[in-house]
Design a protein around this motif. Structure first.
Motif, PDB file in Angstrom:
ATOM      1  N   PRO A 115      66.494  89.043   4.189  1.00  0.00           N
ATOM      2  CA  PRO A 115      67.282  88.156   5.062  1.00  0.00           C
ATOM      3  C   PRO A 115      68.573  87.684   4.398  1.00  0.00           C
ATOM      4  O   PRO A 115      68.733  86.503   4.060  1.00  0.00           O
ATOM      5  N   ARG A 116      69.501  88.602   4.192  1.00  0.00           N
ATOM      6  CA  ARG A 116      70.755  88.304   3.502  1.00  0.00           C
ATOM      7  C   ARG A 116      71.813  89.317   3.918  1.00  0.00           C
ATOM      8  O   ARG A 116      71.507  90.324   4.559  1.00  0.00           O
ATOM      9  N   PHE A 117      73.048  89.064   3.535  1.00  0.00           N
ATOM     10  CA  PHE A 117      74.131  90.008   3.781  1.00  0.00           C
ATOM     11  C   PHE A 117      73.995  91.180   2.797  1.00  0.00           C
ATOM     12  O   PHE A 117      73.444  91.028   1.698  1.00  0.00           O
ATOM     13  N   THR A 118      74.505  92.340   3.180  1.00  0.00           N
ATOM     14  CA  THR A 118      74.331  93.542   2.375  1.00  0.00           C
ATOM     15  C   THR A 118      75.593  94.389   2.397  1.00  0.00           C
ATOM     16  O   THR A 118      76.533  94.124   3.153  1.00  0.00           O
ATOM     17  N   LEU A 119      75.597  95.457   1.591  1.00  0.00           N
ATOM     18  CA  LEU A 119      76.723  96.397   1.567  1.00  0.00           C
ATOM     19  C   LEU A 119      76.945  97.043   2.927  1.00  0.00           C
ATOM     20  O   LEU A 119      78.053  97.482   3.246  1.00  0.00           O
ATOM     21  N   TRP A 120      75.881  97.111   3.737  1.00  0.00           N
ATOM     22  CA  TRP A 120      75.980  97.773   5.047  1.00  0.00           C
ATOM     23  C   TRP A 120      76.965  97.091   5.984  1.00  0.00           C
ATOM     24  O   TRP A 120      77.463  97.708   6.939  1.00  0.00           O
ATOM     25  N   GLY A 166      69.202  84.188  11.520  1.00  0.00           N
ATOM     26  CA  GLY A 166      70.184  84.522  10.494  1.00  0.00           C
ATOM     27  C   GLY A 166      70.403  86.018  10.430  1.00  0.00           C
ATOM     28  O   GLY A 166      70.192  86.741  11.406  1.00  0.00           O
ATOM     29  N   VAL A 167      70.844  86.505   9.274  1.00  0.00           N
ATOM     30  CA  VAL A 167      71.102  87.931   9.100  1.00  0.00           C
ATOM     31  C   VAL A 167      69.935  88.555   8.339  1.00  0.00           C
ATOM     32  O   VAL A 167      69.261  87.884   7.552  1.00  0.00           O
ATOM     33  N   ALA A 168      69.717  89.838   8.570  1.00  0.00           N
ATOM     34  CA  ALA A 168      68.616  90.516   7.881  1.00  0.00           C
ATOM     35  C   ALA A 168      68.808  92.018   7.912  1.00  0.00           C
ATOM     36  O   ALA A 168      69.452  92.567   8.816  1.00  0.00           O
ATOM     37  N   LYS A 169      68.222  92.663   6.897  1.00  0.00           N
ATOM     38  CA  LYS A 169      68.101  94.118   6.840  1.00  0.00           C
ATOM     39  C   LYS A 169      66.622  94.448   6.688  1.00  0.00           C
ATOM     40  O   LYS A 169      65.954  93.926   5.796  1.00  0.00           O
ATOM     41  N   LEU A 170      66.117  95.306   7.561  1.00  0.00           N
ATOM     42  CA  LEU A 170      64.733  95.753   7.504  1.00  0.00           C
ATOM     43  C   LEU A 170      64.724  97.221   7.117  1.00  0.00           C
ATOM     44  O   LEU A 170      65.365  98.046   7.785  1.00  0.00           O
ATOM     45  N   SER A 226      72.745  88.860  -2.814  1.00  0.00           N
ATOM     46  CA  SER A 226      71.626  89.321  -3.626  1.00  0.00           C
ATOM     47  C   SER A 226      70.396  88.450  -3.385  1.00  0.00           C
ATOM     48  O   SER A 226      70.476  87.362  -2.817  1.00  0.00           O
ATOM     49  N   THR A 227      69.240  88.938  -3.859  1.00  0.00           N
ATOM     50  CA  THR A 227      68.009  88.164  -3.719  1.00  0.00           C
ATOM     51  C   THR A 227      68.110  86.843  -4.463  1.00  0.00           C
ATOM     52  O   THR A 227      67.688  85.794  -3.971  1.00  0.00           O
ATOM     53  N   PHE A 255      76.359  77.551   6.743  1.00  0.00           N
ATOM     54  CA  PHE A 255      75.784  78.880   6.519  1.00  0.00           C
ATOM     55  C   PHE A 255      74.612  79.095   7.466  1.00  0.00           C
ATOM     56  O   PHE A 255      74.045  78.143   8.013  1.00  0.00           O
ATOM     57  N   VAL A 256      74.277  80.354   7.673  1.00  0.00           N
ATOM     58  CA  VAL A 256      73.079  80.724   8.425  1.00  0.00           C
ATOM     59  C   VAL A 256      72.049  81.223   7.424  1.00  0.00           C
ATOM     60  O   VAL A 256      72.396  81.883   6.438  1.00  0.00           O
ATOM     61  N   ILE A 257      70.791  80.914   7.680  1.00  0.00           N
ATOM     62  CA  ILE A 257      69.740  81.357   6.770  1.00  0.00           C
ATOM     63  C   ILE A 257      68.400  81.284   7.487  1.00  0.00           C
ATOM     64  O   ILE A 257      68.212  80.458   8.395  1.00  0.00           O
ATOM     65  N   ALA A 258      67.488  82.152   7.090  1.00  0.00           N
ATOM     66  CA  ALA A 258      66.149  82.161   7.658  1.00  0.00           C
ATOM     67  C   ALA A 258      65.375  80.916   7.222  1.00  0.00           C
ATOM     68  O   ALA A 258      65.749  80.258   6.241  1.00  0.00           O
ATOM     69  N   PRO A 259      64.289  80.568   7.927  1.00  0.00           N
ATOM     70  CA  PRO A 259      63.477  79.419   7.505  1.00  0.00           C
ATOM     71  C   PRO A 259      63.015  79.543   6.058  1.00  0.00           C
ATOM     72  O   PRO A 259      62.752  80.644   5.564  1.00  0.00           O
ATOM     73  N   ALA A 260      62.929  78.404   5.360  1.00  0.00           N
ATOM     74  CA  ALA A 260      62.638  78.407   3.929  1.00  0.00           C
ATOM     75  C   ALA A 260      61.326  79.110   3.604  1.00  0.00           C
ATOM     76  O   ALA A 260      61.250  79.892   2.643  1.00  0.00           O
ATOM     77  N   GLN A 261      60.278  78.848   4.381  1.00  0.00           N
ATOM     78  CA  GLN A 261      58.984  79.478   4.116  1.00  0.00           C
ATOM     79  C   GLN A 261      59.074  80.985   4.264  1.00  0.00           C
ATOM     80  O   GLN A 261      58.509  81.741   3.469  1.00  0.00           O
TER      81      GLN A 261
END
Length: 402
Positions: free
Chosen positions: A288-293, A267-271, A81-82, A101-107
């Motif tokens: 930029p997070r995991f999703t139901l997809w 990282g991971v993302a849904k657009l 979730s956000t 974990f993987v994650i997009a840059p903080a900014q």
């Protein structure tokens, strides 16, 4: 995939994130409320009590750190979730002491989760977004006099459901057709103290929303990607997905890759895009997070959570094949309600539901999330409402006062 003594997956998410990990035989520990469906999954080896990721981020991180300290190897952290994304991002340095974990840059996380900041970023980078204005109803008594072309869609700047529900209890956004209508809505927005974006409406149903999903590793290489589109939402306009399908839309891939490149996203993302009537793809948001997809994609042959897990644990990466188009996901209970609202629950919907490859919370080898976490609570609530109704009907009508 997991040998004894190796890392487990710590899941800040729901059953649709647990499921692809379970398909890869990865041990999961879930963070869940009492009664959440994924707490009953046979693939949840243990559970941690949920902590509000909006108001108690520090307490949630404390709980995660205590859990990680009890593990023989650093767990791999997944977030859906956000609120969970922001918690992990804002506390990434501390969490990295105990988790992988993987994650997009903080900014970038801050920029894309705040829709007003994202709009400014998108305009600066030349991303294909609809014209949008930032509104602050609580501090601007005349802000309804906005210079955008109506109709517009009003969206909360940050998707915090508890606050937005004071404006719209069911949908993600509200359609406003004129300045007069916006002026009438303004007091409710001001009372809710929620900042909103007024975005020019992209005409068409929710089924015109198409998405690009990706995993980009730390080197900037696209490891895996797939596309999809919505089938139904609840409510039908600006609602939450109740049924989706994977696609093979090469134009969505091309635009999605270019957006990811310009953002510098890893990282991971849904657009999410909406296809306009002329075929143009307009970017609505980046998550930029995991999703139901990731649940239907795993059944279609592309298990992104499993790939991420392997990368972070020096494991053997599953092959990043293409996701088979046509694989569908649905939330049985919510999609039944969505279908009923637009035409009824006939044999056609029953056939669709039965043939969906991915059903949220339900699989024959793991039925308890649906039985105990979805069906039983709703049936009990329905029974209570029925009993209350019968008691009201049977109660004698009081005599009128004189």
């Amino acid at each position: 995939m997991r040998a004894d003594g190796n890392s487990c997956a710590c899941v800040l998410g729901d059953i649709d994130l647990v499921r692809p990990l379970a398909l890869a035989r990865i041990t999961c520990v879930v963070v869940a409320r009492h009664g959440d469906p994924h707490r009953y999954s046979r693939y949840a080896a243990a559970s941690l009590d949920w902590v509000d990721h909006w108001t108690q981020q520090g307490a949630l991180v404390d709980r995660l750190m205590r859990f990680a300290a009890s593990q023989p190897a650093p767990p791999v952290l997944f977030y859906q979730s956000t609120g969970d994304l922001l918690t992990v991002s804002r506390h990434r340095e501390r969490l990295r002491e105990a988790f992988k974990f993987v994650i997009a840059p903080a900014q970038l996380v801050e920029d894309v989760t705040d829709k007003s900041r994202f709009q400014r970023l998108a305009e600066r980078l030349g991303l294909p977004v609809p014209p949008t204005r930032h509104l602050q109803p609580s501090s601007d008594p005349v802000g309804w006099d906005v210079d955008v072309r109506f109709p517009v869609v009003l969206k909360p700047v940050i998707r915090q459901y508890e606050r937005w529900s004071k404006v719209e209890s069911d949908a993600k956004a509200v359609r406003v057709d004129s300045k007069e209508a916006l002026r009438e809505l303004w007091p409710r927005l001001a009372t809710a103290d929620v900042e909103v974006l007024a975005q020019e409406l992209v005409v068409g149903p929710e089924s015109r929303i198409e998405s690009y999903h990706t995993y980009v590793d730390e080197s900037g290489r696209v490891v895996a990607e797939f596309t999809g589109k919505k089938i139904r939402t609840r409510p039908a306009e600006f609602g939450y997905s109740t049924a989706v399908t994977l696609t093979d839309a090469q134009d969505v891939v091309a635009v999605g890759r270019e957006v990811v490149r310009r953002l510098g996203l890893v990282g991971v993302a849904k657009l999410d895009f909406k296809r306009a009537q002329n075929g143009e793809l307009l970017l609505l948001e980046v998550n930029p997070r995991f999703t139901l997809w990731h649940h239907p994609a795993a059944l279609a042959g592309l298990n992104i959570p499993a790939i991420v897990f392997a990368d972070l644990t020096d494991g053997r990466r599953p092959p990043a094949t293409s996701a088979r188009p046509g694989v569908r996901w649905c939330d049985l209970w919510e999609d039944a309600a969505a279908s009923r609202a637009v035409g009824g629950l006939g044999p056609r919907w029953m056939l669709f539901a039965l043939s969906c490859e991915a059903k949220s919370g339900f699989s024959w080898d793991d039925p308890m999330p649906f039985v105990r976490g979805v069906a039983m609570p709703r049936l009990r609530a329905r029974a209570r409402r029925g009993l209350s109704r019968r008691l009201r009907i049977g109660r004698p009508t009081p005599a009128p006062s004189r």
